[in-house]
Design a protein around this motif. Structure first.
Motif, PDB file in Angstrom:
ATOM      1  N   ILE A  80       1.809   7.270   2.793  1.00  0.00           N
ATOM      2  CA  ILE A  80       1.499   5.993   2.127  1.00  0.00           C
ATOM      3  C   ILE A  80       0.465   5.263   2.967  1.00  0.00           C
ATOM      4  O   ILE A  80       0.544   5.278   4.197  1.00  0.00           O
ATOM      5  CB  ILE A  80       2.743   5.096   2.007  1.00  0.00           C
ATOM      6  N   ARG A  81      -0.481   4.646   2.321  1.00  0.00           N
ATOM      7  CA  ARG A  81      -1.393   3.780   3.046  1.00  0.00           C
ATOM      8  C   ARG A  81      -0.806   2.374   3.053  1.00  0.00           C
ATOM      9  O   ARG A  81      -0.692   1.737   2.014  1.00  0.00           O
ATOM     10  CB  ARG A  81      -2.753   3.741   2.359  1.00  0.00           C
ATOM     11  N   PHE A  82      -0.467   1.908   4.237  1.00  0.00           N
ATOM     12  CA  PHE A  82       0.235   0.629   4.288  1.00  0.00           C
ATOM     13  C   PHE A  82      -0.681  -0.547   3.981  1.00  0.00           C
ATOM     14  O   PHE A  82      -0.241  -1.576   3.494  1.00  0.00           O
ATOM     15  CB  PHE A  82       0.900   0.469   5.645  1.00  0.00           C
ATOM     16  N   ARG A  83      -1.981  -0.351   4.262  1.00  0.00           N
ATOM     17  CA  ARG A  83      -2.920  -1.414   3.896  1.00  0.00           C
ATOM     18  C   ARG A  83      -2.886  -1.641   2.397  1.00  0.00           C
ATOM     19  O   ARG A  83      -2.963  -2.763   1.904  1.00  0.00           O
ATOM     20  CB  ARG A  83      -4.329  -1.023   4.312  1.00  0.00           C
ATOM     21  N   ILE A  86       0.042  -3.719   1.439  1.00  0.00           N
ATOM     22  CA  ILE A  86      -0.184  -5.160   1.660  1.00  0.00           C
ATOM     23  C   ILE A  86      -1.045  -5.717   0.545  1.00  0.00           C
ATOM     24  O   ILE A  86      -0.750  -6.758  -0.043  1.00  0.00           O
ATOM     25  CB  ILE A  86      -0.879  -5.397   3.016  1.00  0.00           C
ATOM     26  N   LEU A  90       0.083  -8.590  -2.031  1.00  0.00           N
ATOM     27  CA  LEU A  90      -0.578  -9.887  -2.144  1.00  0.00           C
ATOM     28  C   LEU A  90      -1.091 -10.105  -3.553  1.00  0.00           C
ATOM     29  O   LEU A  90      -1.015 -11.204  -4.097  1.00  0.00           O
ATOM     30  CB  LEU A  90      -1.746  -9.969  -1.152  1.00  0.00           C
ATOM     31  N   THR A 138       4.473  -6.767   0.514  1.00  0.00           N
ATOM     32  CA  THR A 138       3.697  -7.300   1.627  1.00  0.00           C
ATOM     33  C   THR A 138       4.484  -7.222   2.918  1.00  0.00           C
ATOM     34  O   THR A 138       3.974  -6.779   3.959  1.00  0.00           O
ATOM     35  CB  THR A 138       3.327  -8.764   1.358  1.00  0.00           C
ATOM     36  N   VAL A 139       5.738  -7.669   2.862  1.00  0.00           N
ATOM     37  CA  VAL A 139       6.554  -7.664   4.069  1.00  0.00           C
ATOM     38  C   VAL A 139       6.713  -6.248   4.593  1.00  0.00           C
ATOM     39  O   VAL A 139       6.499  -5.960   5.776  1.00  0.00           O
ATOM     40  CB  VAL A 139       7.921  -8.302   3.769  1.00  0.00           C
ATOM     41  N   SER A 142       3.255  -4.821   5.892  1.00  0.00           N
ATOM     42  CA  SER A 142       2.803  -5.413   7.147  1.00  0.00           C
ATOM     43  C   SER A 142       3.644  -4.931   8.305  1.00  0.00           C
ATOM     44  O   SER A 142       3.121  -4.508   9.345  1.00  0.00           O
ATOM     45  CB  SER A 142       2.876  -6.933   7.075  1.00  0.00           C
ATOM     46  N   THR A 143       4.950  -4.974   8.138  1.00  0.00           N
ATOM     47  CA  THR A 143       5.830  -4.584   9.236  1.00  0.00           C
ATOM     48  C   THR A 143       5.558  -3.160   9.671  1.00  0.00           C
ATOM     49  O   THR A 143       5.406  -2.868  10.857  1.00  0.00           O
ATOM     50  CB  THR A 143       7.293  -4.713   8.780  1.00  0.00           C
ATOM     51  N   LEU A 145       2.909  -1.328   9.084  1.00  0.00           N
ATOM     52  CA  LEU A 145       1.558  -1.197   9.627  1.00  0.00           C
ATOM     53  C   LEU A 145       1.557  -1.576  11.097  1.00  0.00           C
ATOM     54  O   LEU A 145       1.028  -0.854  11.950  1.00  0.00           O
ATOM     55  CB  LEU A 145       0.609  -2.100   8.845  1.00  0.00           C
ATOM     56  N   ILE A 146       2.200  -2.701  11.394  1.00  0.00           N
ATOM     57  CA  ILE A 146       2.223  -3.176  12.774  1.00  0.00           C
ATOM     58  C   ILE A 146       2.892  -2.158  13.669  1.00  0.00           C
ATOM     59  O   ILE A 146       2.338  -1.710  14.674  1.00  0.00           O
ATOM     60  CB  ILE A 146       2.969  -4.525  12.852  1.00  0.00           C
ATOM     61  N   ILE A 148       3.756   0.995  13.288  1.00  0.00           N
ATOM     62  CA  ILE A 148       3.177   2.342  13.410  1.00  0.00           C
ATOM     63  C   ILE A 148       1.864   2.281  14.168  1.00  0.00           C
ATOM     64  O   ILE A 148       1.556   3.158  14.974  1.00  0.00           O
ATOM     65  CB  ILE A 148       3.037   2.969  12.023  1.00  0.00           C
ATOM     66  N   LEU A 149       1.099   1.231  13.932  1.00  0.00           N
ATOM     67  CA  LEU A 149      -0.161   1.114  14.666  1.00  0.00           C
ATOM     68  C   LEU A 149       0.088   1.012  16.157  1.00  0.00           C
ATOM     69  O   LEU A 149      -0.542   1.702  16.961  1.00  0.00           O
ATOM     70  CB  LEU A 149      -0.897  -0.145  14.209  1.00  0.00           C
TER      71      LEU A 149
ATOM     72  N   LEU B 685       9.792  -3.525  17.841  1.00  0.00           N
ATOM     73  CA  LEU B 685       8.386  -3.811  18.119  1.00  0.00           C
ATOM     74  C   LEU B 685       8.172  -4.057  19.605  1.00  0.00           C
ATOM     75  O   LEU B 685       7.247  -3.516  20.216  1.00  0.00           O
ATOM     76  CB  LEU B 685       7.962  -5.032  17.310  1.00  0.00           C
ATOM     77  N   THR B 770       3.651 -15.257   2.214  1.00  0.00           N
ATOM     78  CA  THR B 770       3.244 -13.871   2.014  1.00  0.00           C
ATOM     79  C   THR B 770       1.830 -13.675   2.514  1.00  0.00           C
ATOM     80  O   THR B 770       1.514 -12.665   3.157  1.00  0.00           O
ATOM     81  CB  THR B 770       3.321 -13.526   0.517  1.00  0.00           C
ATOM     82  N   PHE B 773       1.752 -13.482   6.179  1.00  0.00           N
ATOM     83  CA  PHE B 773       2.261 -12.193   6.616  1.00  0.00           C
ATOM     84  C   PHE B 773       1.203 -11.116   6.448  1.00  0.00           C
ATOM     85  O   PHE B 773       0.957 -10.315   7.353  1.00  0.00           O
ATOM     86  CB  PHE B 773       3.512 -11.840   5.800  1.00  0.00           C
ATOM     87  N   GLY B 777      -0.688  -8.924   9.341  1.00  0.00           N
ATOM     88  CA  GLY B 777      -0.752  -7.464   9.321  1.00  0.00           C
ATOM     89  C   GLY B 777      -2.177  -6.968   9.438  1.00  0.00           C
ATOM     90  O   GLY B 777      -2.492  -6.104  10.265  1.00  0.00           O
ATOM     91  N   ILE B 780      -3.629  -7.618  12.883  1.00  0.00           N
ATOM     92  CA  ILE B 780      -3.174  -6.657  13.881  1.00  0.00           C
ATOM     93  C   ILE B 780      -3.882  -5.325  13.696  1.00  0.00           C
ATOM     94  O   ILE B 780      -4.310  -4.690  14.658  1.00  0.00           O
ATOM     95  CB  ILE B 780      -1.647  -6.501  13.793  1.00  0.00           C
ATOM     96  N   MET B 784      -6.037  -3.559  16.611  1.00  0.00           N
ATOM     97  CA  MET B 784      -5.750  -2.237  17.124  1.00  0.00           C
ATOM     98  C   MET B 784      -6.942  -1.314  16.945  1.00  0.00           C
ATOM     99  O   MET B 784      -7.249  -0.491  17.800  1.00  0.00           O
ATOM    100  CB  MET B 784      -4.531  -1.637  16.418  1.00  0.00           C
ATOM    101  N   GLU B 802      -6.103   7.305  11.816  1.00  0.00           N
ATOM    102  CA  GLU B 802      -5.871   5.866  11.725  1.00  0.00           C
ATOM    103  C   GLU B 802      -6.262   5.327  10.356  1.00  0.00           C
ATOM    104  O   GLU B 802      -5.582   4.494   9.782  1.00  0.00           O
ATOM    105  CB  GLU B 802      -6.687   5.138  12.802  1.00  0.00           C
ATOM    106  N   ARG B 804      -6.110   6.592   7.668  1.00  0.00           N
ATOM    107  CA  ARG B 804      -5.174   6.920   6.602  1.00  0.00           C
ATOM    108  C   ARG B 804      -4.051   5.896   6.480  1.00  0.00           C
ATOM    109  O   ARG B 804      -3.374   5.835   5.470  1.00  0.00           O
ATOM    110  CB  ARG B 804      -4.563   8.298   6.862  1.00  0.00           C
ATOM    111  N   LEU B 805      -3.857   5.134   7.505  1.00  0.00           N
ATOM    112  CA  LEU B 805      -2.788   4.141   7.442  1.00  0.00           C
ATOM    113  C   LEU B 805      -3.109   3.168   6.345  1.00  0.00           C
ATOM    114  O   LEU B 805      -2.882   2.106   6.276  1.00  0.00           O
ATOM    115  CB  LEU B 805      -2.673   3.392   8.782  1.00  0.00           C
TER     116      LEU B 805
ATOM    117  N   PHE C  81       8.329 -14.170  12.738  1.00  0.00           N
ATOM    118  CA  PHE C  81       8.192 -12.742  13.064  1.00  0.00           C
ATOM    119  C   PHE C  81       6.730 -12.329  13.029  1.00  0.00           C
ATOM    120  O   PHE C  81       6.243 -11.648  13.932  1.00  0.00           O
ATOM    121  CB  PHE C  81       9.008 -11.885  12.086  1.00  0.00           C
TER     122      PHE C  81
END
Lengths: 155, 805, 113
Positions: A80-83, A86, A90, A138-139, A142-143, A145-146, A148-149, B685, B770, B773, B777, B780, B784, B802, B804-805, C81
């Motif tokens: 999955i592409r987390f971007r 998000i 949104l 989104t939550v 984002s979580t 993505l953070i 894993i990055l 985290l 949202t 948030f 994301g 960050i 990175m 990367e 691919r994320l 968070f």
């Protein structure tokens, strides 16, 4: 993640990381947590829960997989592409309240009806659900993505 | 929504279309597409003249923000219509002129978009009835003027002039807004018409006078009155069509409009009348005195504009007296009519003169008067237009400038004779100043004609001069023609537009029936004054070498320009110094400021209001609560003491999980769930970040450093406890949550109140949350990726991974 | 009970202030977390504690705990968070570039005007 911890000096962790028990249990637990998270999300309007908790628990479930396996393995398991998550989250969170305007309601006035399905019985249909889904995505995105990055930065 | 509502924003809409046209249509000058817009508007406005002529006014309501009283109400009376016609009419000519003036290589799209923006802004200023809307459009004119002055962004003088005009007019705009708010406070409305009918509220020394001063500051800065005129000469760095349009014909007259519009509101204020009158006269003399010595043709015209604006301003001052003394008195109506008439005349002759200047600049490559000369034979048409308009400006019969100038002199004579107790000894000063100002006006007008067109050809011009193309000539020709026509047949205008405009300035009901005539008989003092002006002016011009040395006494150091430059310079230096003193770049310093301020504010408030605590209504304490409190306190203590980052993070987790348990005890299941999930993720985290972060979590700190921190920390803790206790003890209002509790099912079809509040009742919060948030994301992610890209041993494979994320 | 929670949240806020004022970035981030805990507790207390039922609509119950502070805290938890995560990554990246987690060495004074 694994090697990150290893290099940080936590050698004893290394053994656990290849633990078959952990990997097996986490696979099972992953689905249980995921089910629970979806339950929380969908029932949010009537019982405790909702988009935030659902999203956070889903990402917690995936983080569990991350701990048991590796970033690379995880990416293979969940391509999955987390971007994208998000972005779509949104889009939903902003689009639903805006979209309601096209149906003649003021901005952010949710609508609801109830329909009856053959087996499930009466089900509430609520425009707040797609909105909450946006929050969820989104939550969750984002979580993940953070984490894993950051976790995968040096692997 | 009628056409007039639409007409105001039509240029703005057109600006979008122009952008599209610009993209797809090449080869044709963009100006041709802009031209129809002001033309449509001016044609429409002409159809309104018959209504206005009958003494009627139009009020067309359109709600914009009715709850704060900010409405898009169009009010058309003589004054507004006059200005609107000037704006769109001159606008048409200027657009036409600009087609010849600006080549296709310039940034035409920007130019026309700014120009259209300006048109909308200006129409809004003169046609809307609401002071808040007026302010909005007023500032929009300042912005578009700023953009147009800085059109050639690479020139330093342009940006300097743009900044100057922006600073000064925006300052005035803010002051004016303050005045408007005061006025609306006094009269209880934002509508100008309603303010006029409630004008008896605007009296008294305090608020009324302050409102006068503030509104006048707005008008004076915009209309470049003494001492705020300094921005206008520098604004001449704009392209000449812009100077002709904004900085002589329309925008600088917005201040005059404001004064004229608010005359009936402030009719009982003597401050208003005398300030306008005196400032206007000073401006007239000082600016015309300065104009004569300038070498740049545009600078001459800039100062000339300032002085003419002063002239009109002083006339409006007298019109204020008309309202005080009753509209029937002949002298005052003369002043009002003269003011309105001169607004029209000035727009025609000064607009034409600016365009002529532009032609000279365009054809010869210079605007320096010293380098020009003998252009009469080379550019005969341009010369004719310059001659006609200059003579009109100097007040020579039979052109229109003469008529209004004579009325101006007449008004000044009348006021010195009028029976004002305070004027007995100084009354003669008014006509004297008026005559002095007019003599200098004559002088610089003569200078323009004599030194540029007559005399020897200098051969110093960068380009070989030749007559301009028809495209450039047509607009000034139309204006020059109007100068002649209005001069010969002034009564064409009186009934249709001057009388209605004058009536709305002095709020008169009966028609004025003005007749403007060229000849008033030998008894008229104005006639003799005109003769004196011409004779003395001609003599002074002829012997100019003998007295020109007096300009040397005006040192640079004593000018207002110098004051402005130095002021700006020192403000920059000192604010920089001040900033550096406070902003050390060390995060802790800022935190100490913030927390220290909180502590001081908290304690001062407590001392002033006293504490009023009430603990009669407390919930029972359970044993499990006490255990949790103990856990939190112990974990907190360990966090404070420990040097190991691992321990501190685990203890942070302990605090977080205890909080989740607290939420369970306090009947907040949603919170408990969220806190649990968040705490898990946060701890993960932190652990993930371990590899990258240093081992030591506590740096060695000095004792004094620690002591300060400790004092601030204790202070903040104490203040927050006190605030919490007093807020808990004194409930001023009932909680609004009862509404949510009552309507959770019928309005939102949900049962979980917290969730319903989040997604429905207070959905805005959630949307923005949202967004926060998502932004975190993405932020960050960017951070990175930066790290990864900076590393040298970066592998392509990893980068692909990367992405691919 | 409210008295105790207010004092507890005051202690949390004070301790957080002390942590935020220290030099180490990690301690600052921990401080921010602690600060948000203190504030959540304070907010919840303002809506009065242990009065009425869980805020989920039931037919027989008329007395509920105040749901509004809870909704606000829920938002605040999630935002804090996001803030913690962001500042953590910022610190991480900062440490990589500057090689220090001491805020005093992070001053960019030579580039500032």
């Amino acid at each position: 993640m694994k090697s990150a911890l290893k290099r940080a000096g936590y050698k004893q962790v290394h053994k656990q990381m290849n633990d078959v028990h952990l990997q097996f249990i986490s696979k099972v637990a992953f689905f249980i947590i995921l089910l629970f998270a979806f339950n929380l999300f969908f029932a949010g309007h009537y019982t405790p829960g909702g988009g935030f908790v659902g999203g956070l628990l889903t990402s917690a479930a995936i983080v569990l997989l991350l701990i048991a396996f590796d970033v690379k393995t995880l990416k293979k398991m969940l391509p999955i592409r987390f971007r994208l998550l998000i972005a779509s989250g949104l889009f939903l969170a902003l689009g639903v309240p805006t979209g309601l305007m096209f149906f003649g309601y003021p901005f952010f006035t949710h609508e609801f009806t109830e329909i009856t399905l053959p087996i499930l019985g009466e089900i509430g249909l609520h425009s707040a659900t797609p909105f909450d889904l946006g929050v969820f995505l989104t939550v969750c995105g984002s979580t993940l993505l953070i984490i894993i990055l950051v976790g995968g930065a040096d692997d | 929504m009628t056409f007039i509502h639409f007409a105001i924003i039509l240029p703005l809409i057109a600006a979008f279309l122009i952008a599209i046209i610009h993209k797809y249509v090449k080869g044709i000058h963009l100006g041709w597409f802009v031209l129809p817009i002001p033309f449509i508007i001016v044609s429409y406005l002409f159809t309104l003249i018959p209504t206005i002529r009958n003494g009627d006014t139009l009020l067309l309501n359109l709600n914009f923000m009715p709850r704060i009283g900010m409405n898009y109400d169009v009010y058309i009376d003589g004054l507004g219509l006059l200005f609107a016609i000037l704006i769109s009419g001159i606008g048409t000519l200027v657009v036409l002129y600009s087609i010849g003036y600006l080549s296709q290589k310039e940034k035409l799209l920007n130019f026309y978009i700014y120009l259209l923006l300006f048109m909308t802004a200006m129409l809004g200023v003169v046609l809307l009835d609401n002071v808040l809307m007026l302010y909005l459009f007023w500032e929009l004119t300042s912005i578009s003027s700023f953009l147009l002055i800085a059109f050639w962004t690479t020139k330093e003088r342009s940006t300097y002039g743009a900044q100057k005009s922006m600073l000064i007019t925006m300052f005035g705009g803010f002051m004016m807004l303050g005045g408007f708010l005061l006025l609306s406070n006094l009269t209880g409305t934002f509508s100008i018409r309603e303010m006029i009918s409630a004008s008896d509220q605007v009296t008294g020394i305090g608020a009324g006078t302050l409102a006068v001063v503030l509104v006048l500051l707005g008008a004076f800065t915009k209309s470049a009155q003494f001492p705020f005129y300094v921005w206008l000469p520098d604004a001449m760095e704009a392209p000449t069509p812009v100077s002709a349009y904004l900085h002589s014909a329309t925008m600088v007259k917005a201040g005059l409009y404001l004064v004229a519009r608010f005359t009936p509101v402030f009719m009982l204020s003597t401050t208003w009348v005398w300030t306008i009158l005196i400032v206007g006269l000073i401006t007239l003399c000082w600016a015309s005195f300065n104009a004569f010595i300038k070498d740049d043709l545009k600078a001459v015209l800039a100062f000339s504009t300032v002085s003419q604006l002063g002239l009109i301003m002083s006339l409006l001052g007298i019109s204020g007296l008309a309202v005080v003394r009753g509209a029937n008195e002949q002298i005052f109506t003369v002043a009002v009519v003269a003011a309105v008439f001169h607004i029209i005349n000035h727009a025609t002759f000064k607009g034409a003169l600016f365009m002529v200047t532009g032609i000279i600049d365009h054809q010869t490559g210079t605007r320096s008067i010293k380098k020009l000369g003998g252009l009469m034979t080379i550019m005969p048409i341009t010369f004719t237009m310059a001659l006609v308009t200059s003579l009109s400006m100097a007040g020579i019969p039979p052109f229109n400038g003469f008529l209004s100038k004579e009325m101006f002199l007449e008004a000044m004579f009348e006021i010195s004779n009028a029976n004002f107790s305070a004027l007995a000894s100084v009354g003669f000063l008014f006509p004297l100043l008026a005559i002095v100002g007019s003599i200098f006006t004559f002088l610089y007008s003569a200078k323009i004609v004599m030194q540029i067109f007559l005399g020897e050809e200098t051969k110093e011009t960068p380009k070989e001069p030749k007559e301009a193309s028809a495209l450039l000539l047509i607009s000034p020709a139309i204006l020059s023609l109007l100068v002649v026509v209005f001069g010969l047949f002034p009564n064409l205008l009186t009934k249709s537009i001057i009388d209605p405009a004058a009536m709305s300035i002095i709020n008169a009901v009966e028609p004025l029936n003005t007749k403007i005539s060229h000849w008033h008989g030998f008894n008229s003092p104005a006639l003799w004054a005109t003769i004196v002006i011409i004779v003395v002016g001609a003599a002074l011009y002829y012997f100019r070498d003998t007295w020109i040395f007096i300009y040397k006494y005006i040192k640079d150091k004593f000018t207002i320009n110098y004051l402005y430059d130095q002021g700006l310079h020192y403000i920059t230096i000192y604010s920089n110094r001040f900033t550096r003193m406070l902003m050390t770049g060390f995060l802790r310093t800022y935190m100490v400021y913030i927390f220290g301020f909180l502590v001081i504010l908290g304690f001062v408030t407590m001392l002033r209001t006293g504490l009023n605590l009430d603990f009669s209504n407390l919930a029972p304490i359970g044993i499990q609560d006490m255990i949790l409190v103990g856990v939190i306190l112990i974990a907190l203590g360990i966090i404070m003491i420990t040097k190991s980052r691992m321990v501190s993070i685990i203890m942070l987790g302990a605090v977080g999980f205890s909080m989740a348990l607290f939420f369970v005890f306090f009947r907040a299941p949603d919170l408990a769930l969220t806190q649990l999930a968040i705490e898990t993720v946060t701890t993960t985290l932190f652990l993930v970040c371990f590899y990258h972060l240093p081992k030591q979590s506590k740096l060695p700190e000095k004792r004094k450093f620690k002591l300060t921190n400790f004092i601030v920390a204790v202070g903040v803790g104490a203040v927050s406890i006190l605030i919490g206790l007093s807020a808990f003890s004194n409930r001023l209002f009932e909680s609004i949550s009862q509404y949510h509790i009552d309507h959770v099912y019928d309005l939102a079809a949900g049962k979980n109140m917290v969730n319903v509040i989040l997604v429905d009742f207070r959905g805005y919060d959630t949307v923005f949350e949202t967004l926060v948030f998502g932004i975190a994301g993405i932020g960050i992610y960017v951070l990175m990726r930066l790290t990864i890209n900076n590393r040298k041993d970066d592998k392509n494979e990893e980068r692909a991974e990367e992405s691919r994320l | 009970m409210e008295f105790i929670t207010i004092v507890l949240s005051g202690v949390l806020i004070g301790a957080a202030t002390y942590l935020i004022l220290s030099k180490s970035v990690l301690r600052i981030i921990i401080g921010i977390s602690v600060l948000s805990h203190g504030i959540h507790l304070m907010l919840l207390t303002m809506g009065q504690l242990k009065r009425g039922n869980v805020p989920i609509l039931e037919d027989s119950v008329t007395n509920y705990t105040d749901p509004l502070p809870q909704a606000m805290i829920l938002t605040a938890i999630v935002i804090s968070f996001a803030l913690t995560a962001f500042s953590l990554v910022l610190a991480l990246r900062n440490y990589k570039v500057l090689g220090s987690d001491d805020t005093e060495t992070m001053k960019g004074a030579q580039n500032e005007n």
